[in-house]
Design a protein around this motif. Structure first.
Motif, short mmCIF file in Angstrom:
data_model
loop_
_atom_site.label_atom_id
_atom_site.label_comp_id
_atom_site.label_asym_id
_atom_site.label_seq_id
_atom_site.Cartn_x
_atom_site.Cartn_y
_atom_site.Cartn_z
N LEU A 85 26.75 38.32 41.07
CA LEU A 85 27.01 37.13 41.89
C LEU A 85 25.84 36.15 41.93
N MET A 86 24.65 36.60 42.33
CA MET A 86 23.50 35.68 42.40
C MET A 86 23.15 35.11 41.03
N LEU A 87 23.22 35.96 40.00
CA LEU A 87 22.88 35.50 38.65
C LEU A 87 23.90 34.49 38.16
N PHE A 88 25.18 34.72 38.46
CA PHE A 88 26.25 33.80 38.08
C PHE A 88 26.10 32.46 38.77
N GLY A 91 30.29 55.15 41.52
CA GLY A 91 30.90 53.86 41.20
C GLY A 91 29.89 52.73 41.19
N ALA A 92 28.96 52.76 42.16
CA ALA A 92 27.94 51.72 42.24
C ALA A 92 26.95 51.80 41.08
N THR A 93 26.89 52.96 40.42
CA THR A 93 26.04 53.11 39.22
C THR A 93 26.74 52.58 37.99
N ILE A 94 27.99 52.99 37.81
CA ILE A 94 28.73 52.60 36.61
C ILE A 94 29.04 51.11 36.60
N GLY A 95 29.37 50.56 37.79
CA GLY A 95 29.77 49.16 37.87
C GLY A 95 28.76 48.18 37.30
N PRO A 96 27.51 48.17 37.81
CA PRO A 96 26.53 47.24 37.25
C PRO A 96 26.20 47.52 35.78
N PHE A 97 26.24 48.79 35.36
CA PHE A 97 25.99 49.10 33.95
C PHE A 97 27.02 48.44 33.05
N ILE A 98 28.29 48.57 33.39
CA ILE A 98 29.35 48.06 32.52
C ILE A 98 29.67 46.59 32.84
N ALA A 99 30.08 46.32 34.09
CA ALA A 99 30.42 44.95 34.45
C ALA A 99 29.19 44.05 34.38
N GLY A 100 28.02 44.57 34.81
CA GLY A 100 26.80 43.77 34.77
C GLY A 100 26.41 43.41 33.35
N TRP A 101 26.44 44.40 32.47
CA TRP A 101 26.08 44.12 31.06
C TRP A 101 27.07 43.16 30.42
N GLY A 117 20.36 42.80 46.38
CA GLY A 117 21.24 41.95 45.61
C GLY A 117 20.83 40.50 45.57
N SER A 118 19.87 40.09 46.40
CA SER A 118 19.47 38.68 46.44
C SER A 118 18.04 38.49 45.96
N THR A 119 17.05 38.58 46.86
CA THR A 119 15.67 38.26 46.44
C THR A 119 15.13 39.26 45.41
N LEU A 120 15.46 40.55 45.56
CA LEU A 120 14.97 41.53 44.58
C LEU A 120 15.64 41.33 43.23
N ASN A 121 16.90 40.91 43.24
CA ASN A 121 17.62 40.67 41.99
C ASN A 121 16.97 39.53 41.21
N ILE A 122 16.63 38.45 41.92
CA ILE A 122 15.96 37.31 41.26
C ILE A 122 14.54 37.70 40.85
N PHE A 123 13.85 38.46 41.68
CA PHE A 123 12.50 38.94 41.34
C PHE A 123 12.53 39.75 40.06
N ILE A 124 13.51 40.63 39.94
CA ILE A 124 13.63 41.46 38.73
C ILE A 124 13.89 40.58 37.51
N ARG A 125 14.76 39.60 37.66
CA ARG A 125 15.09 38.73 36.53
C ARG A 125 13.87 37.94 36.05
N ASP A 126 13.06 37.45 37.00
CA ASP A 126 12.00 36.50 36.65
C ASP A 126 10.60 37.10 36.57
N GLN A 127 10.33 38.23 37.27
CA GLN A 127 8.94 38.67 37.40
C GLN A 127 8.69 40.13 37.04
N GLU A 186 15.73 43.91 25.72
CA GLU A 186 15.46 43.47 27.09
C GLU A 186 16.52 44.08 28.02
N ILE A 187 16.06 44.86 28.99
CA ILE A 187 16.97 45.50 29.93
C ILE A 187 17.64 44.42 30.79
N PRO A 188 18.97 44.39 30.86
CA PRO A 188 19.62 43.41 31.75
C PRO A 188 19.16 43.60 33.19
N ALA A 189 18.95 42.49 33.89
CA ALA A 189 18.50 42.56 35.28
C ALA A 189 19.51 43.31 36.15
#
Length: 497
Positions: free
Chosen positions: A36-39, A167-177, A312-322, A331-334
């Motif tokens: 969501l935040m990345l989108f 479910g919370a593990t598989i979801g970001p791995f598949i849907a996130g990627w 899901g918000s500030t840490l997600n952006i931190f992971i993506r950028d820093q 490159e591991i998807p955020a």
């Protein structure tokens, strides 16, 4: 004893039905949430909305907050009219439709931005409502498999919580990627398919639940829904989608001041109705005392999730950028970092289940309020680590992912001290006629926590305060208050632990 069956790891086989259904629903939710935040902050060229981070966080906060408000309505409808089983069918199919709408919004050209935005908001609204029907009632059904004094209850909720986190593990791995690396719409479609699988599983395995979750009018004497019930499910789904679409289209035409009046009015009426419902269905000092404990712990829950949901918000952006996410040429998807917490849940939940059983045997098991206190201390420790990682990143250095692994591990331990214990606590302490309603209120505390999580960053920035240090200190203070209050709250639980 209500259910002596021990076919599923010493528990009733119905727990497997609920475990698996919830697993696919959490794939659906967390796969979407990781995106969501990345989108929202992604450029128009990639199909996103090109928003600034703080603007995106407002939408993220409203969404994740309302996801936990609507369970109050879903819980009351289940208690009084539909029963838990029908609400789960309604919620599952509605959420799948919401994900399909999000996927459609991702492929709409930014040249028709208003139309793209409208479809996106309708999709979010449908997801919110679907979750409201689904979430409180599947948790309530877990508790309904056991007598109130059954020592397996806490263990059952921890096993159920493992399903959530698989479910919370598989979801970001598949849907996130798929969403982050291929195209946003494929991520949302994967979430929709997962929800349809969960719906199908629940439909074909519902026999294991016996009379659990049937509509109130059946007085728990039937095990299968009737043709009229199936028609009700279809009508509710169509009504939800239609009402959300009408609301989104109509809301844009209302002046801001009228919007604010409507929001305040709805909030006041909602709180008043809940208060009236609790007053009418709570009898005697024991029930009132236990309801008081639920409300106090719900307040503490807000503080915990206002910190935890930075994931899901500030840490997600931190992971993506820093964060240095490269391994060789890969490159591991955020979004994959969103699975760390869930992986730790799956790894540590069985150990916590064994720990509670051993401590109970030795008569050393902490009471529920004290467990909440420990959860806050662990969350605070995680944010101390995060504060140091942020200070290192502020020098321009990409930080090691191990910093985030340590943060998520501490937060996971804190979650295991609070979340499954809280679910069990609500089902134990609630008056018989208010179980789903009180579960909805419990979910409502998550709503406020999630909304506050999104609002914290702009708030602390106004006062020039460091976000992660602020959360670390705040949660530690609340943890100390809870430790002091624990003996008093234990007495208010009137013999329950």
């Amino acid at each position: 004893m209500k259910n002596k069956n021990t076919a599923f790891f010493g528990h009733p086989i119905g727990l497997l039905t609920l475990f698996s259904t919830e697993m696919w629903e959490r794939f659906n939710y967390y796969g979407m949430r990781a995106l969501l935040m990345l989108f929202l902050t992604a450029s128009f060229a990639t199909g996103g909305f090109g928003m600034e981070q703080n603007d995106a966080q407002v939408i993220y906060g409203i969404f994740t907050g309302l996801v936990y408000v609507t369970p109050i309505i879903g819980g009351m409808l289940a208690d009084k009219i539909l029963g838990q089983r029908k609400t789960i069918y309604i919620g599952a199919m509605t959420m799948a439709i919401g994900q399909f709408l999000l996927a459609y919004s991702a492929i709409i050209s930014p040249e028709t931005y208003e139309y793209k935005q409208t479809i996106f908001f309708i999709g979010l609204g449908v997801l919110i409502c679907g979750n409201g029907f689904f979430k409180p009632n599947i948790s309530t059904m877990v508790g309904d498999l056991y007598d109130i004094s059954d020592p397996r209850r806490d263990g059952a909720f921890t096993i159920f919580y493992m399903g959530i986190n698989i479910g919370a593990t598989i979801g970001p791995f598949i849907a996130g990627w798929l969403g982050e690396d291929i195209a946003w719409e494929y991520g949302f479609l994967a979430a929709a398919v997962a929800m349809l699988i969960g719906f199908t599983w629940f439909y074909f395995s519902h026999g294991a639940l016996g009379t659990t979750g049937m509509p109130p009018k059946y007085n728990r004497t039937k095990t299968k829904l009737m043709a009229k019930d199936r028609l009700d499910i279809v009508m509710y789904i169509a009504g939800i989608v239609g009402l959300v679409a009408a609301f989104v289209l109509g809301w844009k035409q209302i002046p801001d001041i009228i919007q604010n009046i409507i929001i305040i009015t709805v909030a006041v009426v909602g709180v008043g109705y809940l208060g009236s419902n609790i007053y009418k269905n709570t009898n005697g000092k024991t029930e009132w005392s236990r309801v008081g404990v639920i409300l106090v712990l719900a307040l503490v829950n807000i503080f915990f999730w206002s910190g935890f949901e930075q994931t899901g918000s500030t840490l997600n952006i931190f992971i993506r950028d820093q964060v240095d996410r490269t391994i060789g040429n890969f490159e591991i998807p955020a979004t994959w970092f969103q699975t760390i917490n869930a992986i730790f849940i799956v790894l540590f939940a069985p150990l916590f289940t064994l720990m509670w059983a051993k401590l109970d045997k030795w008569k050393m098991n902490p009471n529920t309020p004290m467990k909440f206190s420990w959860s806050l201390f662990l969350l605070s420790a995680g944010f101390v680590v995060m504060a140091f990682a942020n200070e290192r990143a502020s020098t321009g250095i990409l930080v090691s992912p191990l910093w985030l692994v340590a943060v998520f591990m501490l937060h996971t331990w804190g979650e295991l001290f609070m979340s499954p214990i809280g679910l069990s606590m609500v089902t134990k302490l609630s008056p018989a006629k208010l179980v789903s309603t009180m579960m909805g209120i419990w979910m409502g505390s998550f709503a406020l926590g999630n909304y506050l999580a999104a609002m914290l960053k702009p708030i602390v920035e106004k006062f020039d305060l460091p976000l992660y240090w602020f959360i670390a200190i705040e949660t530690a203070i609340v943890g100390v208050i809870m430790a002091i209050a624990a003996p008093f709250l234990k007495k208010m639980m009137k013999g329950l632990k």
